[in-house]
Design a protein around this motif. Structure first.
Motif, PDB file in Angstrom:
ATOM      1  N   VAL A  65     -53.467  16.980  31.117  1.00  0.00           N
ATOM      2  CA  VAL A  65     -53.376  16.827  32.575  1.00  0.00           C
ATOM      3  C   VAL A  65     -52.278  15.824  32.900  1.00  0.00           C
ATOM      4  CG1 VAL A  65     -54.590  16.055  34.650  1.00  0.00           C
ATOM      5  CG2 VAL A  65     -55.797  17.432  32.943  1.00  0.00           C
ATOM      6  N   THR A  66     -51.342  16.229  33.778  1.00  0.00           N
ATOM      7  CA  THR A  66     -50.242  15.346  34.186  1.00  0.00           C
ATOM      8  C   THR A  66     -50.422  14.989  35.649  1.00  0.00           C
ATOM      9  OG1 THR A  66     -48.831  16.581  32.664  1.00  0.00           O
ATOM     10  CG2 THR A  66     -47.727  15.115  34.218  1.00  0.00           C
ATOM     11  N   LYS A  67     -50.686  13.717  35.928  1.00  0.00           N
ATOM     12  CA  LYS A  67     -50.904  13.284  37.316  1.00  0.00           C
ATOM     13  C   LYS A  67     -49.585  13.187  38.081  1.00  0.00           C
ATOM     14  CE  LYS A  67     -55.388  12.734  37.534  1.00  0.00           C
ATOM     15  NZ  LYS A  67     -56.169  13.615  38.417  1.00  0.00           N
ATOM     16  N   SER A  68     -48.556  12.641  37.417  1.00  0.00           N
ATOM     17  CA  SER A  68     -47.236  12.600  38.062  1.00  0.00           C
ATOM     18  C   SER A  68     -46.196  12.928  37.003  1.00  0.00           C
ATOM     19  CB  SER A  68     -46.966  11.220  38.652  1.00  0.00           C
ATOM     20  OG  SER A  68     -46.960  10.252  37.635  1.00  0.00           O
ATOM     21  N   LYS A 204     -45.490  22.834  38.245  1.00  0.00           N
ATOM     22  CA  LYS A 204     -45.906  21.525  38.745  1.00  0.00           C
ATOM     23  C   LYS A 204     -47.427  21.402  38.894  1.00  0.00           C
ATOM     24  CE  LYS A 204     -43.358  18.696  39.673  1.00  0.00           C
ATOM     25  NZ  LYS A 204     -42.510  18.426  40.819  1.00  0.00           N
ATOM     26  N   GLN A 206     -51.022  20.273  37.821  1.00  0.00           N
ATOM     27  CA  GLN A 206     -51.387  19.090  37.027  1.00  0.00           C
ATOM     28  C   GLN A 206     -52.101  19.455  35.733  1.00  0.00           C
ATOM     29  OE1 GLN A 206     -53.522  16.410  39.639  1.00  0.00           O
ATOM     30  NE2 GLN A 206     -51.631  15.607  40.487  1.00  0.00           N
ATOM     31  N   ASP A 207     -52.887  20.537  35.746  1.00  0.00           N
ATOM     32  CA  ASP A 207     -53.679  20.920  34.571  1.00  0.00           C
ATOM     33  C   ASP A 207     -52.952  22.025  33.810  1.00  0.00           C
ATOM     34  OD1 ASP A 207     -55.510  21.614  32.683  1.00  0.00           O
ATOM     35  OD2 ASP A 207     -57.185  21.924  34.069  1.00  0.00           O
TER      36      ASP A 207
END
Length: 663
Positions: A65-68, A204, A206-207
């Motif tokens: 998971v990438t938050k930003s 883009k 997040q998951d």
């Protein structure tokens, strides 16, 4: 067999089966057998985490998971392409190319897929990074999401270079797009508008597990790097296929623009048989040595051209003409339309450009108009269906006053656009200038976006870009959507912008007609804001490539007392208002007023040679003329350039001679 060997054997088998299925479209085992092998590998990796590999086939299911998304500067800029829409434009390009390069010219034709541009970086045969195009200079790191795309090789095979970048397009095939939309409609959700936007949006998410569920594909077409030992574009496509990349088979090598047009005409008809969206053909000069000779303009390579298929056109009703105010005060008329489906998107607005265009087309509210979406992102009105016009309609009267502040509009002689002269009191101009100041190519203030700027202006916190440096955290926190961490990041971002070099600060000031390239020229010539401010129009015009319009605009900017006060404040806050001592130490005026042409191959890269010339005050031109002072001649230089230089009496230097000259 020991565990590590078993894990490696399974990984190799799965990578090969994945390649057979997603790249070659020739599966050798059933889906069930593939899933069983994958499950076996997952279980072994879970029991033995010491053998973890981020490029294992098991990582394709996602989960990170990438938050930003971190911003990454491209090692090599991602340029946009120049567009052509006719055979004549293509032939004009061919003539320009043949003037600048020697020898036989070949063209590679590739279909222009409509997706999201991506740059992949490989080191020692493994994927290490995937970055979006962004603004061409820097983009977002979306590696976790791109790992889930089955046609992107995580490990390469064959004789690949130690490190290189490969560019391509992430696309969503029609079939997969239709299936996704059918599922959304069944679930009572809105269907997606078109494959391109959906592919771009997927990168883009997040998951990465959600990205893995989407049937994205990656088509690659451009290898970049040092010492890659490839001589041509067509050879590079073949090499990329051998290393495991999915490279479309439709590419062809041609020897003339008439053969290129045959290719274009064929695919204009047959593109609808392809599984992906295409909107044209990209034509590239094949030989890399000739590409190097041709180089780049400020925005695009001279060695490539995009031929766009004929634009789609629809008819709809023009309900109302409204007027937008830009950051420079320029007024743009906008047609508000009855919504119409065009090229996969719903179009509600179209540009009308200026008063002359409205008069030329005789566009009126209530008209039935033809709307087109060609190379431009914003649709445009190209004509009126006069057979459907109301006989009582009246010609359009162009706005006389600014729609935002009510100031009387002005139109300078020789210019097409009207302007609002209320520079410091018109809200969209104030907001637009600050938004330009903080943008990526300018001050690149992290944590501060366009909406936040508008929020600050509307709440009376700032009235110009110098006010940013006086913002306090306690002023920001009470505002909507402003959490503690966001406020901290914003203040840090503003502080860090004080490190941005002078040429970008000059661009950020938003002086009319001073784009990135002009800002660099002025910064290099004057070296400080004080010297630039003191320059007269006559002195500015004497600077290479600075015309009367730019000179007038720069002088006009500094003649305004408000602008001078803002610049003084920026200086006081520590913003870079002169070229740094470190940069100055590398720059001289040794080559001042002298023009160079670089031709052939060298030990240094052509970009390094160009930079050395510019850092020492010289100018680099792409073709030899009577104005050329020196030809820097390398290996494999074409005979016609040599002959022209001899005929004109141009002084020739080899690489060593040039380096000696600037020592």
């Amino acid at each position: 067999m020991d565990v590590e060997k078993k894990i490696n054997k399974l990984r190799q088998e799965l990578q090969q089966h994945n390649y057979n299925y997603y790249v070659l479209d020739k599966p050798e085992i059933s889906d069930y057998d593939f899933d069983m092998k994958l499950k076996e590998l997952q279980e072994l990796e879970e029991k033995h985490p010491e053998f973890y590999d981020e490029n294992s086939p098991t990582q394709r299911v996602g989960g990170a998971v990438t938050k930003s998304f971190a911003t990454v500067v491209h090692d090599y800029r991602m340029y946009s392409l120049s567009n052509s829409y006719s055979k004549e434009e293509l032939e004009d390009w061919e003539k320009r190319v043949k003037k600048l390069v020697d020898g036989k010219v070949e063209y590679v034709c590739e279909l222009k897929y409509d997706g999201a541009s991506i740059s992949l970086t490989y080191e020692k045969g493994e994927l290490v990074r995937a970055v979006t195009r962004g603004d061409g200079f820097q983009g977002d790191d979306v590696t976790n999401n791109v790992r889930t795309i089955r046609s992107v090789p995580l490990k390469l095979k064959g004789d690949y270079p130690d490190k290189f970048h490969i560019r391509g397009e992430i696309v969503l095939p029609y079939e997969g797009f239709a299936k996704m939309n059918a599922e959304r409609v069944e679930a009572g959700e809105e269907p997606y508008a078109n494959p391109r936007n959906t592919a771009s949006g997927s990168l883009k998410l997040q998951d990465s597990a959600e990205v893995a569920k989407r049937p994205l594909d990656c088509l690659l077409y451009n290898i970049i790097g040092e010492n890659i030992n490839i001589n041509s574009q067509f050879e590079s496509l073949q090499k990329a296929r051998e290393w495991g990349f999915k490279v479309p088979d439709e590419s062809e090598l041609k020897t003339s623009t008439s053969a290129v047009m045959d290719y274009v005409n064929y695919w204009d008809v047959h593109r609808h048989d392809l599984p992906y969206e295409t909107d044209g053909v990209v034509v590239k000069i094949n030989a890399f040595s000739q590409q190097d000779e041709l180089g780049y303009t400020a925005k695009s390579p001279r060695w490539a051209m995009a031929y766009k298929f004929k634009a789609e056109q629809e008819t709809t009703i023009l309900n109302k003409i409204s007027y937008q105010v830009g950051r420079t005060g320029a007024i743009t008329p906008v047609a508000n339309l009855e919504p119409v489906q065009l090229a996969g998107t719903v179009v509600k607005r179209a540009s009308l450009h200026n008063a002359d265009q409205i008069e030329k087309l005789d566009v009126r509210e209530g008209d039935s108009v033809f709307v087109e979406k060609g190379g431009e992102i914003i649709p445009k009105i190209v004509g009126v269906d006069f057979t459907k016009r109301d006989p009582n309609s009246k010609p359009t009267q162009y706005a006389q006053k600014c729609p935002e502040c009510g100031t009387e509009l002005v139109r300078n002689e020789g210019e097409a656009q009207h302007y609002c002269p209320n520079t410091n009191g018109c809200p969209p101009q104030i907001i637009g200038r600050i938004q330009h100041y903080i943008s990526r190519k300018a001050m690149d203030i992290e944590g501060l976006g366009g909406e936040t700027v508008a929020l600050f202006v509307n709440n009376g916190l700032i009235g110009n870009y110098a006010d940013l440096y006086e913002l306090k955290k306690e002023q920001i926190l009470p505002l909507e959507r402003m959490a503690e961490k966001s406020a901290d990041n914003l203040i840090k971002g503003i502080e860090k912008s004080k490190e941005i070099p002078f040429e970008r600060v000059l661009f950020a000031l938003g002086i009319r007609y001073v784009g990135e390239t002009v800002a660099k020229k002025l910064a290099r010539h004057y070296k400080s804001i004080d010297a630039l401010e003191a320059a007269s129009e006559e002195e500015l015009v004497s600077v290479d490539e600075i015309g009367e319009r730019i000179a007038w605009s720069v002088a006009d900017f500094f003649a305004n007392e408000e602008n001078r006060k803002i610049v003084e404040r920026l200086k006081k806050y520590g913003v870079q208002m002169e070229i740094s001592a470190e940069k100055l130490a590398k720059q001289t005026n040794k080559l001042d007023g002298q023009t160079f042409v670089i031709s052939g191959t060298f030990e240094l890269s052509r970009n390094e040679l160009k930079k050395l010339i510019e850092d020492n005050g010289g100018k680099v031109s792409s073709s030899i003329s009577s104005k050329t002072d020196y030809l820097v001649a390398g290996g494999s230089m074409g005979p016609s350039k040599l002959a022209k230089a001899e005929k004109l009496g141009t002084t020739m230097l080899d690489e060593k001679g040039f380096l000696k000259m600037i020592k």
